[in-house]
Design a protein around this motif. Structure first.
Motif, mmCIF file in Angstrom:
data_model
loop_
_atom_site.group_PDB
_atom_site.id
_atom_site.type_symbol
_atom_site.label_atom_id
_atom_site.label_comp_id
_atom_site.label_asym_id
_atom_site.label_seq_id
_atom_site.Cartn_x
_atom_site.Cartn_y
_atom_site.Cartn_z
ATOM 1 N N LYS A 286 -28.215 -22.093 121.145
ATOM 2 C CA LYS A 286 -27.199 -23.059 121.568
ATOM 3 C C LYS A 286 -26.445 -22.554 122.785
ATOM 4 O O LYS A 286 -26.096 -23.335 123.681
ATOM 5 C CB LYS A 286 -26.237 -23.342 120.411
ATOM 6 N N GLU A 287 -26.182 -21.262 122.838
ATOM 7 C CA GLU A 287 -25.476 -20.685 123.986
ATOM 8 C C GLU A 287 -26.273 -20.881 125.278
ATOM 9 O O GLU A 287 -25.701 -21.085 126.356
ATOM 10 C CB GLU A 287 -25.235 -19.189 123.752
ATOM 11 N N LEU A 288 -27.590 -20.843 125.174
ATOM 12 C CA LEU A 288 -28.436 -21.048 126.355
ATOM 13 C C LEU A 288 -28.334 -22.466 126.903
ATOM 14 O O LEU A 288 -28.612 -22.702 128.078
ATOM 15 C CB LEU A 288 -29.901 -20.767 126.005
ATOM 16 N N HIS A 289 -27.949 -23.406 126.047
ATOM 17 C CA HIS A 289 -28.020 -24.816 126.401
ATOM 18 C C HIS A 289 -26.668 -25.526 126.303
ATOM 19 O O HIS A 289 -26.573 -26.645 125.799
ATOM 20 C CB HIS A 289 -29.050 -25.518 125.514
ATOM 21 N N GLY A 290 -25.636 -24.861 126.767
ATOM 22 C CA GLY A 290 -24.324 -25.499 126.835
ATOM 23 C C GLY A 290 -23.707 -25.789 125.490
ATOM 24 O O GLY A 290 -22.928 -26.736 125.350
#
Length: 348
Positions: A286-290
């Motif tokens: 999730k951190e990778l994708h905003g």
């Protein structure tokens, strides 16, 4: 469930009703739908060339002889497309395979049109063109024969060493600078591969295939994809070194993204398979994708954004520079296309 990536069939979002088993206490046998065998469905589309308008993808056209994929990669972005056929993105995707029997003839008809302008075609853009049933059906081989006849360039990506069966065609295409081959190598850890993408070739077989094709003069690269936090992100240097040592000329990567029902399928899988790190893995994805697993942002979806994405990119770029140096794939030849598949007087 051994030999399967997805561990269940999520309901089809286009259906009002769903049938499923939620508790298996006391169940001695699973139903056919819960332990499915491969079933083939036949499709005759009017057009076998798919046009891509995504600004972050290289090729405009792709051809897919199969929909659905027996490889069973739990993270596969193509799973969602199976729901449009009335199937599930879960186990159905791995066991209900749609076959385009006349794909080679239809491709030839499209390349024969006066309006076709020679350009690279991706094989395949959706599911693997060398998945297990290709061994018997040989649809991909038929496509390569058409590409060679018309001398239209093709770029192939696969997870299967079955591609070596077509070494003769690939060598002939390579002699005219008409082919690139890419292997998707997610991990060198056989235990992880067997769970993550159960019916793909082992990394060892892919590396051997890279060496054999390279020896024939076929240009080969790899995609270290997808990078999944907490599962294979630390393997980037080892994957790139092994690929380069076996003859690969180029390397790329993407990070995992869990669009649509893939989030549900992957989260169920990671909780069952790696319970000790499932929460951390999901949070880092999730951190990778905003902040969300579902990502359709053109600028972010393939490589991610934020500090963790930056760490992955830096590790990849340094590893590529160290192990690949100035290696690169040769350009594809767009200047020898045969209109109508015919020879010309000055052809060599």
């Amino acid at each position: 469930m051994k030999g399967k990536g997805a561990q269940f069939n999520p309901s089809n979002p286009f259906f009002k009703h769903a049938v499923g088993q939620f508790h298996d206490e006391g169940i001695d046998e699973y139903t056919h739908e819960e332990r499915p065998t491969t079933t083939i469905f036949h499709e005759s589309p009017k057009n076998v060339l798919s046009k891509n308008n995504s600004p972050d993808l290289q090729f405009t056209y792709s051809v897919n002889p199969y929909q659905g994929c027996e490889h069973g990669c739990v993270y596969c972005y193509a799973r969602n497309s199976h729901t449009y056929w009335g199937f599930s993105a879960g186990l159905d995707f791995e066991s209900k395979i749609i076959v385009k029997d006349k794909v080679a003839a239809m491709l030839e008809a499209q390349l024969s049109k006066i309006t076709w302008k020679p350009q690279p075609i991706m094989l395949s853009g959706n599911t693997d063109c060398y998945q297990p049933i290709e061994k018997d059906l040989k649809l991909t081989r038929g496509i390569l024969e058409v590409m060679l006849k018309y001398r239209n360039p093709v770029s192939i990506i696969t997870k299967n060493a079955l591609i070596l069966r077509d070494s003769d065609l690939l060598q002939a295409l390579a002699e005219k600078s008409l082919v690139h081959v890419y292997f998707s190598i997610t991990t060198l850890d056989e235990s992880l591969r067997a769970k993550l993408e159960p019916r793909t070739a082992t990394a060892s077989k892919k590396l051997t295939a890279i060496r054999e094709l390279s020896a024939l003069g076929v240009p080969v690269g790899i995609m270290n994809a997808p990078i999944i936090p907490g599962l294979n992100d630390t393997e980037i240097p080892a994957v790139l070194k092994s690929a380069s040592d076996h003859g690969a000329l180029a390397a790329g990567y993407t990070v995992v993204r869990l669009n649509g029902q893939i989030k549900e399928i992957f989260e169920d899988w990671v909780k069952k398979t790696f319970a000790d790190r499932a929460e951390k893995t999901m949070n880092q994805i999730k951190e990778l994708h905003g902040g969300k697993a579902n990502d359709t942002d053109w600028e972010r979806r393939l490589h991610g954004a934020g500090n963790y994405a930056l760490m992955i990119d830096q590790l990849f770029q340094k590893s590529r520079k160290k192990h690949f140096g100035d290696k690169k794939m040769p350009p594809l030849n767009l200047n020898i296309f045969r209109k109508g598949g015919n020879y010309n007087l000055f052809e060599t």
